[in-house]
Design an enzyme around this catalytic site. Structure first.
Site, mmCIF file in Angstrom:
data_model
loop_
_atom_site.group_PDB
_atom_site.id
_atom_site.type_symbol
_atom_site.label_atom_id
_atom_site.label_comp_id
_atom_site.label_asym_id
_atom_site.label_seq_id
_atom_site.Cartn_x
_atom_site.Cartn_y
_atom_site.Cartn_z
ATOM 1 N N LYS A 54 0.636 -1.219 0.137
ATOM 2 C CA LYS A 54 0.072 -0.257 -0.014
ATOM 3 C C LYS A 54 0.717 1.201 0.069
ATOM 4 O O LYS A 54 0.579 2.200 -0.534
ATOM 5 C CB LYS A 54 -0.970 -0.102 1.251
ATOM 6 C CG LYS A 54 -2.033 -1.145 1.174
ATOM 7 C CD LYS A 54 -2.875 -1.428 2.426
ATOM 8 C CE LYS A 54 -3.702 -2.512 1.864
ATOM 9 N NZ LYS A 54 -4.690 -3.127 3.122
ATOM 10 N N GLN A 68 -5.194 -2.137 9.521
ATOM 11 C CA GLN A 68 -4.882 -3.616 8.616
ATOM 12 C C GLN A 68 -5.407 -4.556 9.440
ATOM 13 O O GLN A 68 -4.999 -4.522 10.616
ATOM 14 C CB GLN A 68 -3.499 -3.646 8.429
ATOM 15 C CG GLN A 68 -3.108 -4.918 7.735
ATOM 16 C CD GLN A 68 -3.469 -4.940 5.953
ATOM 17 O OE1 GLN A 68 -3.831 -3.671 5.585
ATOM 18 N NE2 GLN A 68 -3.865 -5.962 5.535
ATOM 19 N N ASP A 91 -11.438 1.791 3.485
ATOM 20 C CA ASP A 91 -11.843 0.475 3.154
ATOM 21 C C ASP A 91 -13.188 0.193 3.040
ATOM 22 O O ASP A 91 -13.569 -1.112 2.497
ATOM 23 C CB ASP A 91 -11.275 -0.470 4.527
ATOM 24 C CG ASP A 91 -10.094 -1.029 4.352
ATOM 25 O OD1 ASP A 91 -9.759 -1.369 3.224
ATOM 26 O OD2 ASP A 91 -9.260 -1.094 5.226
HETATM 27 N N1 GUN Z 1 -6.818 -7.617 5.633
HETATM 28 C C1 GUN Z 1 -6.866 -8.238 4.382
HETATM 29 N N2 GUN Z 1 -7.558 -7.616 3.630
HETATM 30 C C2 GUN Z 1 -7.624 -6.466 3.990
HETATM 31 C C3 GUN Z 1 -8.281 -5.188 3.207
HETATM 32 O O1 GUN Z 1 -8.786 -4.986 2.110
HETATM 33 N N3 GUN Z 1 -8.272 -4.231 4.221
HETATM 34 C C4 GUN Z 1 -7.626 -4.292 5.640
HETATM 35 N N4 GUN Z 1 -7.769 -3.206 6.383
HETATM 36 N N5 GUN Z 1 -7.268 -5.133 6.008
HETATM 37 C C5 GUN Z 1 -7.173 -6.364 5.222
#
Ligand code: GUN
Length: 271
Positions: A40, A84, A107
């Protein structure tokens, strides 16, 4: 997609005085999460988005994490907040997600965004489901009227992607690890989305000729230790009309959608 976003973001300092700013919180050192967060940050750099990755020990308390989120909510120079997942077991994920200012919820996990999605109201779409639809459109797959089977019913992928497929007039079956006669169900799929998190869970006998196969899994192959999806790629690739590889398919598209969501949050109220 990233180049177009980079060109758009390059104009923001002159237009709005600064670039979008994404804050990513990583709790603990789960290797998969570390790798996602690194991806990211890399994508942010490519697009020209400011990225602040905030790392905290796995021992952080829920109250401390909520206080950090409150700080970021109050910061006018933060446009997007991402925590996350998964979080350590002593932290209630649903409390943390609900604490993020919905306007900064890049998200699309906040309950208000989830409700808006299911009520067909404008909302921030969760990145992986949004990316899957984008990939289907790019591959020229007609969704309307098709039989879609989604394996997995998580809040992050299975449920929202099912809703997005339904909204595009697919007929959707949501299957899961306890579905009886799963192979019979999946063989009916013209579009098969697999988000179960088990290496080689989908075998060639479960897929019809010409099916579109979207593999959302990110696993380690127990034999080789390499990254692999939920689908036996080598066996299924010859019979699928479209198949997404792991690594390289859904993952990068998810991150591109995160960049897009960050830009959307930044622009909201500015344009
Ligand atoms: N863990 C696995 N996929 C995601 C996601 O799309 N966003 C977040 N915040 N955590 C994750």
């Amino acid at each position: 997609m990233k180049a177009a976003m980079a060109a758009e973001v390059a104009e923001f300092p002159a237009k709005y005085g600064r670039v979008p700013h994404l804050a990513v919180i990583l709790v603990g050192d789960n290797p998969a999460s570390v790798s996602y967060v690194t991806g990211k940050a890399k994508a942010s750099a490519e697009v020209g988005i400011r990225n602040t990755t905030i790392r905290r020990e796995a021992s952080i308390t829920e109250e401390e994490l909520l206080a950090l989120i409150a700080e970021l909510n109050a910061d006018d120079e933060v446009d997007g907040i991402l925590v996350q997942l998964p979080l350590p077991a002593h932290i209630r994920e649903e409390r943390v997600i609900a604490a993020i200012d919905v306007r900064k919820d890049v998200d699309g996990f906040h309950p208000a965004n989830v409700a808006a999605l299911w009520q067909k109201q404008p909302c921030t779409l969760p990145c992986t489901p949004k990316g899957i639809i984008r990939m289907l459109e790019r591959a020229g797959v007609d969704i309307a009227g098709r039989e879609a089977v989604v394996i997995g019913r998580s809040n992050i992928v299975g449920l929202p992607v099912s809703k997005l497929l339904l909204d595009r007039n697919a007929t959707v079956t949501v299957a899961h690890s306890r579905t009886k006669n799963l192979a019979e169900v999946t063989r009916r799929a013209e579009i098969l989305v697999v988000a179960i998190g088990r290496p080689k869970f989908v075998t060639a006998d479960m897929v019809s000729d010409g099916a579109v196969v979207i593999d959302v899994g990110v696993n380690r192959d127990p034999e080789t230790g390499k990254l692999c999806g939920d689908v036996d790629y080598a066996a299924i690739e010859p019979k699928a009309s479209v198949i997404t590889p792991v690594p390289g398919g859904v993952g990068p598209m998810t991150i591109a959608c995160l960049m897009e969501n960050t830009i959307e949050c930044f622009l909201r109220g500015r344009e």
